[in-house]
Design a protein around this motif. Structure first.
Motif, PDB file in Angstrom:
ATOM      1  N   LEU A 198       0.997  -0.824  -0.198  1.00 35.31           N
ATOM      2  CA  LEU A 198       0.238  -0.088   0.020  1.00 35.31           C
ATOM      3  C   LEU A 198       0.787   0.820   0.205  1.00 35.31           C
ATOM      4  O   LEU A 198       1.922   1.462  -0.075  1.00 35.31           O
ATOM      5  CB  LEU A 198      -1.097   0.478   1.588  1.00 35.31           C
ATOM      6  N   GLN A 199       0.311   2.142  -0.633  1.00 34.61           N
ATOM      7  CA  GLN A 199       1.390   3.600  -0.570  1.00 34.61           C
ATOM      8  C   GLN A 199       0.056   4.703  -0.074  1.00 34.61           C
ATOM      9  O   GLN A 199      -1.376   5.128  -0.723  1.00 34.61           O
ATOM     10  CB  GLN A 199       1.534   4.155  -2.381  1.00 34.61           C
ATOM     11  N   LEU A 200       0.785   4.877   1.312  1.00 35.41           N
ATOM     12  CA  LEU A 200      -0.020   5.882   1.379  1.00 35.41           C
ATOM     13  C   LEU A 200       0.210   7.943   1.189  1.00 35.41           C
ATOM     14  O   LEU A 200       1.406   7.469   1.025  1.00 35.41           O
ATOM     15  CB  LEU A 200      -0.163   5.786   3.182  1.00 35.41           C
ATOM     16  N   ARG A 201       0.096   8.638   0.822  1.00 36.07           N
ATOM     17  CA  ARG A 201      -0.776   9.698   0.917  1.00 36.07           C
ATOM     18  C   ARG A 201      -0.670  11.168   1.113  1.00 36.07           C
ATOM     19  O   ARG A 201      -2.133  10.972   1.658  1.00 36.07           O
ATOM     20  CB  ARG A 201      -0.617   9.839  -0.654  1.00 36.07           C
TER      21      ARG A 201
ATOM     22  N   GLU B 140      -8.235   8.914  11.978  1.00 36.77           N
ATOM     23  CA  GLU B 140      -7.034   9.702  12.447  1.00 36.77           C
ATOM     24  C   GLU B 140      -6.012  11.043  11.170  1.00 36.77           C
ATOM     25  O   GLU B 140      -5.919  11.725  11.971  1.00 36.77           O
ATOM     26  CB  GLU B 140      -6.393   8.580  13.499  1.00 36.77           C
ATOM     27  N   ILE B 141      -5.556  10.087  10.567  1.00 36.75           N
ATOM     28  CA  ILE B 141      -4.488  10.700  10.401  1.00 36.75           C
ATOM     29  C   ILE B 141      -5.058  11.632   8.184  1.00 36.75           C
ATOM     30  O   ILE B 141      -4.598  12.231   8.302  1.00 36.75           O
ATOM     31  CB  ILE B 141      -3.397   9.459  10.030  1.00 36.75           C
ATOM     32  N   GLY B 142      -6.476  10.628   8.275  1.00 35.75           N
ATOM     33  CA  GLY B 142      -6.220  11.502   6.225  1.00 35.75           C
ATOM     34  C   GLY B 142      -5.186  10.483   5.734  1.00 35.75           C
ATOM     35  O   GLY B 142      -4.048  10.443   6.042  1.00 35.75           O
ATOM     36  N   GLY B 143      -5.490  10.956   4.676  1.00 38.60           N
ATOM     37  CA  GLY B 143      -4.753  10.923   3.081  1.00 38.60           C
ATOM     38  C   GLY B 143      -5.252   9.575   2.452  1.00 38.60           C
ATOM     39  O   GLY B 143      -6.737   9.839   2.255  1.00 38.60           O
ATOM     40  N   PHE B 144      -4.532   9.748   1.146  1.00 33.83           N
ATOM     41  CA  PHE B 144      -5.303   8.568   0.624  1.00 33.83           C
ATOM     42  C   PHE B 144      -4.670   7.208   0.153  1.00 33.83           C
ATOM     43  O   PHE B 144      -3.592   7.671   0.406  1.00 33.83           O
ATOM     44  CB  PHE B 144      -5.277   9.370  -1.010  1.00 33.83           C
ATOM     45  N   VAL B 145      -4.850   6.183   0.094  1.00 34.67           N
ATOM     46  CA  VAL B 145      -4.261   4.959   0.058  1.00 34.67           C
ATOM     47  C   VAL B 145      -4.858   4.273  -0.974  1.00 34.67           C
ATOM     48  O   VAL B 145      -5.812   4.128  -2.474  1.00 34.67           O
ATOM     49  CB  VAL B 145      -5.041   3.891   0.640  1.00 34.67           C
TER      50      VAL B 145
ATOM     51  N   ALA C 269     -10.289   2.837   6.340  1.00 34.41           N
ATOM     52  CA  ALA C 269     -11.030   3.243   7.440  1.00 34.41           C
ATOM     53  C   ALA C 269     -10.474   3.338   8.896  1.00 34.41           C
ATOM     54  O   ALA C 269     -10.699   4.501   8.824  1.00 34.41           O
ATOM     55  CB  ALA C 269     -11.419   1.702   7.454  1.00 34.41           C
ATOM     56  N   VAL C 270      -9.400   3.500   8.701  1.00 31.67           N
ATOM     57  CA  VAL C 270      -7.860   3.861  10.075  1.00 31.67           C
ATOM     58  C   VAL C 270      -7.847   4.774   9.502  1.00 31.67           C
ATOM     59  O   VAL C 270      -7.888   5.505  10.471  1.00 31.67           O
ATOM     60  CB  VAL C 270      -7.250   2.483   9.741  1.00 31.67           C
ATOM     61  N   LEU C 271      -7.162   5.421   8.408  1.00 36.16           N
ATOM     62  CA  LEU C 271      -6.733   6.691   8.115  1.00 36.16           C
ATOM     63  C   LEU C 271      -8.215   7.601   8.072  1.00 36.16           C
ATOM     64  O   LEU C 271      -7.473   8.453   8.451  1.00 36.16           O
ATOM     65  CB  LEU C 271      -6.155   6.240   6.923  1.00 36.16           C
TER      66      LEU C 271
ATOM     67  N   ASP D  91       4.925  11.092  13.901  1.00 37.44           N
ATOM     68  CA  ASP D  91       4.628  10.539  14.724  1.00 37.44           C
ATOM     69  C   ASP D  91       3.251   9.845  13.971  1.00 37.44           C
ATOM     70  O   ASP D  91       3.124   8.439  14.589  1.00 37.44           O
ATOM     71  CB  ASP D  91       3.397  11.626  15.624  1.00 37.44           C
ATOM     72  N   ASP D  92       3.039   9.919  12.688  1.00 39.54           N
ATOM     73  CA  ASP D  92       1.854   9.659  11.924  1.00 39.54           C
ATOM     74  C   ASP D  92       1.971   8.061  11.266  1.00 39.54           C
ATOM     75  O   ASP D  92       1.724   7.229  11.044  1.00 39.54           O
ATOM     76  CB  ASP D  92       1.600  10.589  10.893  1.00 39.54           C
ATOM     77  N   VAL D  93       3.807   8.635  11.142  1.00 39.95           N
ATOM     78  CA  VAL D  93       4.241   6.871  10.673  1.00 39.95           C
ATOM     79  C   VAL D  93       4.340   5.968  11.565  1.00 39.95           C
ATOM     80  O   VAL D  93       3.514   4.720  11.683  1.00 39.95           O
ATOM     81  CB  VAL D  93       5.621   7.475  10.715  1.00 39.95           C
ATOM     82  N   ASN D  94       4.276   5.783  12.532  1.00 42.96           N
ATOM     83  CA  ASN D  94       4.496   5.029  13.774  1.00 42.96           C
ATOM     84  C   ASN D  94       3.084   4.376  14.488  1.00 42.96           C
ATOM     85  O   ASN D  94       3.285   3.833  15.016  1.00 42.96           O
ATOM     86  CB  ASN D  94       5.086   6.027  15.706  1.00 42.96           C
ATOM     87  N   ALA D  95       1.949   5.741  13.899  1.00 40.83           N
ATOM     88  CA  ALA D  95       0.764   5.175  13.998  1.00 40.83           C
ATOM     89  C   ALA D  95       0.467   3.911  13.519  1.00 40.83           C
ATOM     90  O   ALA D  95       0.434   3.410  13.308  1.00 40.83           O
ATOM     91  CB  ALA D  95      -0.012   7.012  14.563  1.00 40.83           C
TER      92      ALA D  95
END
Lengths: 232, 793
Positions: free
Chosen positions: B59-62, B242-247, B237-239, B70-74
């Motif tokens: 998966l690529q998250l953008r 909390e964090i937002g962004g595209f998958v 669903a997770v993003l 912190d986002d990365v750790n989450a």
């Protein structure tokens, strides 16, 4: 001079290393326009004689002169022309082309021979005027043999060679076939019939008896009998 | 050795020709089936190995404003995530021979995760600021080499001057296509890798994730694709909370999906062709074994009289066929698995950056191929033997009655029949007498001709695609890519193109899609819609292999023109709606007014009025098409010009790529030729054997050898010509099917078959028929009149 002259003709067959001599120095002559019968038990070599005379097989040694030319010297092509122009062949089992009608089987012969007789007329002569468009499988044995004779005669051959022509036919039918052949010889065709059935020899002008690849005797009938008087 | 086996071996030896032709046909079928499928498997396995080696992402998250540490750790904590690597992906400009091009730079993947590791081809990987690893294409097109200095223009880089220290392949780019960007004209040209510390932004642009269980799956499979979609939904669903962004999954990447589809297309070719071969094998085996059983009726009768069981007698013929099918199948499978993958993988190698890996013998596939070969050859024995061995011994020892003569249909049309000559009558009756052999020959010749037409036609299509695209359709000689042009710029450019014909355009790369599917497409908006046809020939797609009518379509104000292949991929027709998504993420629904012919890449032609109605503003021009001689050099020097694409150069480039595909064509053609020869030889030989008596009779009657031969050949020729006619028609359809099957993502092959191909295909079939007739002529000459006529009828 006779029309057909066999001079010291020999035929060997090689089977592996073994040499089998089927014909061993045969000498005899047949006259033009006559009805000749070559008779002998089966395996005597009479079919071989007929095949060589008909240009279907070749001699190992000796000469066979037909109408003044030595047919043993003919090449493959010339021999085919000899079969086409001079010979009419009749077999025990007719050898008609199954996929051609009676008329077409006869046309097959006239197709390759320019001076051929009219196929329908010839079939009428042998009594098959109403069977022209039947396939061989729809004809009786006698009828099939008559088609075969018509096919041989259609080429206006000089020599009509018949290998046991009545062998597969009943008595009455066989006589009918012999009658047609005798009539042909009366019109000037040289007819040679080979058979193991000595009963028909009285109708021949000349009878050549062959046994074990050699000529046993040659007998001329001064007054050959008509077919109707022959019985077997 | 038991007499049973001796009998079989002697049988094989004495009927060598027959055995070999049967074996060859089984061999060809197995050869193709194993070869093509092994290639597809090999391509997938090579990709699988390569993806694993590179530790390719799942998966690529953008995120539009980036991810923090912190986002990365989450994300690492999310259930199902095996590892996650934060990275920077930044698009920059680079000057290549004075053309400004867009390049995507990646932060070099580092341990511990090292996701998407590039393959080092030369030099070394960047180990400090101002070092860059580039792709070979940049070196070639820029005339650069390792050690050279390049300047990158872009945001978030701490330096702008870099030394090339290495050449790499990226696992993210399988083909020459680099995708789109928001820079310049929207087309990305190159990729490069920079030392991670070079990026000075406080956040990461992307996170690459590897999911648990991913490596348990074959990386190039339906199973993986399905799983990836599942992961994507879960991650979204997770993003969202909390964090937002595209998958994104790999399927959103540039070529992963098309590579997978190519292997599947190859496989569908691998189904059709062997099917033809095995079908022919069944037919040939049927005639061959029927003939053999018929020849040995007497012998079968003797075995029966001796008290052998039917099954024991059949076993001999079954073993004969089994030997043939087995040896053909095994040899074909081995050859196919070794030869075809090399040849085809090499051809695809021009399109994909995919290292070939060692390919083990495909046991499962081989087994299937051998089994198919064996079944198609032995199945016929069941039919022929059961009939023969169930007859009574006595009747078996009597020869079979010859097939009675039959009237043919044409005889019932006296008008025609009367007109036929004697020989024609005989020929037509004979042709239809042996129905099975007639249909077999017809099918054999038609099949071979169809394969030849297909093979030649593939050559035509592949060979003409570059010409059609860049000579017939693209009429402009060059496409000048510029930044958005001011009126002053436009005037200056017009001066620079003096002497040539120029048309200003707006070009943008979009993602065109419907629920069915979608692809990257170029939208072209000409400044003046009336003049577009002088620069691009807009014509309706060809129907089948017929030529198209020229210049009958123009963009309208209530819809766009969509190129053929794009329309098909999206599953739309003229009048349907679809969505375009721009680089900035905005989507618009547009209507396809017409579909137009096109072979390479996807284009959408839009009128400026339609653009206005969609975007509520007029298009900002960013390029021009040029027809004729223009001063390219001075154009290049104009500050607004980014790049110039030369049509002739594009054409030659495409030609190079498509030439490789011609290899597949040659493989098929050789196979078709061998098949044709074997089938015709087999049938002609059997025809002679079955009709010995008939042919001998003709010889006795005084037919010369050549006349006897012609009696038979006339039939052969008539059937051959009928078969060819049928094959030419079937070939058109087979060709169309194969073309659609082998097309690659952005390429559409024209359905063209040149008259020459038809002539060649027919010519080769006729030539083969003649060759076979010449070979079998010896057999005709050798027929012994005495032997053939002696036996009882």
């Amino acid at each position: 001079m006779s029309y057909v002259i066999f001079e010291n003709m020999t035929r060997d067959y090689k089977q592996g290393d073994i040499n089998i001599r089927a014909i061993d120095g045969v000498n005899f002559e047949l006259e033009e326009g006559k009805f000749s019968v070559i008779v002998g038990p089966s395996g005597a070599g009479k079919s071989t004689v007929l095949n060589i005379l008909g240009g279907m097989d070749y001699a190992t040694d000796g000469t066979v002169i037909v109408g003044g030319k030595d047919i043993t010297k003919l090449g493959r092509r010339k021999r085919t022309i000899y079969r086409r122009d001079d010979i009419g062949f009749i077999f025990q089992f007719y050898n008609l082309i199954q996929n051609l009608t009676a008329l077409e089987n006869v046309e097959l012969a006239s197709h390759i021979r320019l001076s051929a007789a009219n196929p329908a007329a010839i079939l009428t002569e042998v009594g098959l005027a109403d069977r022209l468009n039947n396939f061989p499988a729809q004809l009786s044995g006698g009828e099939q043999q008559r088609v075969a004779i018509a096919r041989a005669l259609a080429k206006s051959p000089k020599l009509l060679l018949c290998d046991e022509p009545t062998g597969a036919l009943d008595y009455v039918t066989g006589k009918g076939i012999l009658k047609i052949l005798q009539e042909a010889s009366q019109r000037g065709v040289t007819v040679v019939v080979i058979t193991h059935n000595a009963a028909i020899t009285p109708m021949a002008d000349r009878v050549v008896k062959i046994k074990s690849g050699k000529v046993e005797s040659i007998i001329d009938n001064q007054s050959p009998k008509p077919v109707s008087e022959i019985e077997w | 050795m038991s007499p049973f086996w001796k009998d079989i071996l002697r049988e094989i030896n004495s009927t060598r020709n027959r055995f070999i032709s049967l074996t060859l046909i089984a061999l060809m079928g197995a050869f193709i089936v194993v070869g093509i499928h092994a290639t597809a498997t090999h391509m997938r396995d090579a990709a699988d190995a390569s993806y694993r080696r590179a530790n390719l992402y799942d998966l690529q998250l953008r995120h539009p404003i980036g991810f923090t540490s912190d986002d990365v750790n989450a994300i690492r904590e999310i259930e199902g995530v095996e590892s996650a690597m934060a990275t920077n992906i930044v698009d920059v400009y680079i000057y290549v021979r004075d053309n400004r091009r867009a390049m995507r730079t990646y932060s070099l993947p580092v341990l511990p995760e090292a996701i998407n590791t590039p393959t080092l081809l030369e030099g070394r990987l960047p180990a400090s600021y101002n070092e860059i690893a580039v792709e070979r294409r940049l070196l070639r097109e820029g005339g650069l080499s390792i050690g050279d200095e390049v300047i990158l223009l872009g945001a978030n880089l701490s330096v702008d001057s870099f030394t090339i220290i290495g050449v790499v392949n990226s696992p993210l780019y399988l083909t020459a296509v680099r995708g789109n960007t928001i820079l310049g004209d929207g087309t990305l040209r190159y990729f490069a890798y920079l030392y991670p510390g070079t990026y000075n932004a406080p956040v990461y642009t992307d996170i690459y994730v590897i999911m648990e269980g991913s490596r348990d799956l074959h990386q190039v499979s339906h199973a993986y694709n399905a799983k990836a979609l599942e992961w994507r939904r879960e991650m979204e669903a997770v993003l969202a909370d909390e964090i937002g962004g595209f998958v994104f999954t790999r399927q959103n990447g540039v070529a992963f999906e098309s590579y997978f589809q190519d292997t599947q297309r190859l496989e569908s070719v691998g189904y059709v062709f062997p099917l033809v071969f095995f079908l022919v094998a069944v037919l040939v085996s049927l005639t061959t074994m029927t003939r053999m059983v018929e020849e040995q009726r007497g012998q079968i009768g003797v075995y029966k009289a001796l008290g052998y069981k039917s099954s024991a007698i059949s076993m001999k013929y079954f073993m004969y066929a089994l030997f043939s099918g087995l040896s053909g199948g095994v040899i074909g499978a081995i050859l196919g698995s070794q030869v075809i993958p090399r040849v085809i993988f090499d051809a695809y190698g021009h399109l994909y950056t995919m290292p070939s890996s060692n390919h083990p013998f495909p046991w499962g596939l081989g087994a299937i191929a051998v089994l198919s070969a064996v079944v198609s050859v032995t199945a016929a024995v069941m039919f022929t033997c059961i009939r023969a061995v169930t007859e009574e011994a006595a009747s078996l020892m009597r020869p079979k009655a010859p097939e009675p003569g039959k009237r043919v249909l044409i005889e019932r049309i006296p008008f025609l029949w009367k007109r036929l000559g004697f020989i024609s009558k005989v020929t037509s009756r004979n042709i239809f007498r042996y129905k099975r052999r007639f249909f077999m020959t017809l099918a054999g010749v038609a099949g071979c001709t169809a394969l030849l037409v297909t093979a030649f036609g593939l050559g035509d299509s592949i060979g003409s695609v570059a010409r059609l695209q860049f000579e017939d359709i693209i009429a402009y000689d060059a496409h000048v890519h510029t930044r958005e042009l001011s009126y002053a710029n436009q005037a200056e450019l017009l001066v620079a193109t003096m002497g040539a014909d120029a048309l200003f355009i707006r070009a943008m790369t979009v993602d065109a899609h419907t629920p069915v599917g979608g692809f990257a497409a170029s939208v072209i908006i000409p400044e003046d819609i009336e003049r577009l046809p002088s620069f691009v020939n807009l014509v309706s797609p060809r129907f089948g292999f017929l030529p198209s009518t020229v210049g009958d379509v123009a963009p309208t104000n209530d819809g766009v023109l969509v190129t053929e292949k794009l329309a098909r991929e999206m599953g739309i027709r003229a009048g349907d709606d679809f969505t375009i998504t721009l680089g900035d993420g905005w989507s618009h629904t547009v209507r396809a007014a017409e579909i137009v012919e096109n072979y390479l890449l996807h284009y959408i032609y839009m009128s400026p009025e339609y653009y206005q109605s969609l975007f509520q503003r007029s298009p900002n021009l960013n390029g021009l098409f040029i027809v004729g001689e223009a001063d390219i050099q001075s154009l290049r020097q104009h500050p607004s010009v980014l790049a110039v694409t030369n049509t002739a150069w594009m054409r030659d480039n495409l030609r190079e790529q498509t030439d490789a595909l011609g290899i597949v064509t040659i493989v098929l053609m050789v196979a078709a030729c061998i098949l044709a020869l074997v089938v015709l030889f087999n049938l002609t030989e059997i025809n002679i054997l079955e009709r010995m008596r008939e042919l001998a009779t003709l010889k006795v009657l005084g037919f010369q050898d050549i006349e006897t031969a012609m009696y038979l050949y006339r039939e052969n020729m008539v059937v051959t010509i009928m078969g060819i006619a049928l094959g030419l028609v079937a070939g058109i359809f087979l060709n169309g099917f194969i073309l659609t099957t082998v097309e690659i993502d952005m390429l559409k092959f024209p359905h063209i078959i040149s008259p020459v191909s038809f002539v060649l295909a027919s010519g080769i079939s006729i030539l083969f028929a003649l060759v076979v007739n010449v070979i079998t002529y010896r057999k005709l000459v050798a027929i012994d009149m005495v032997m053939s006529l002696k036996s009882v009828e």
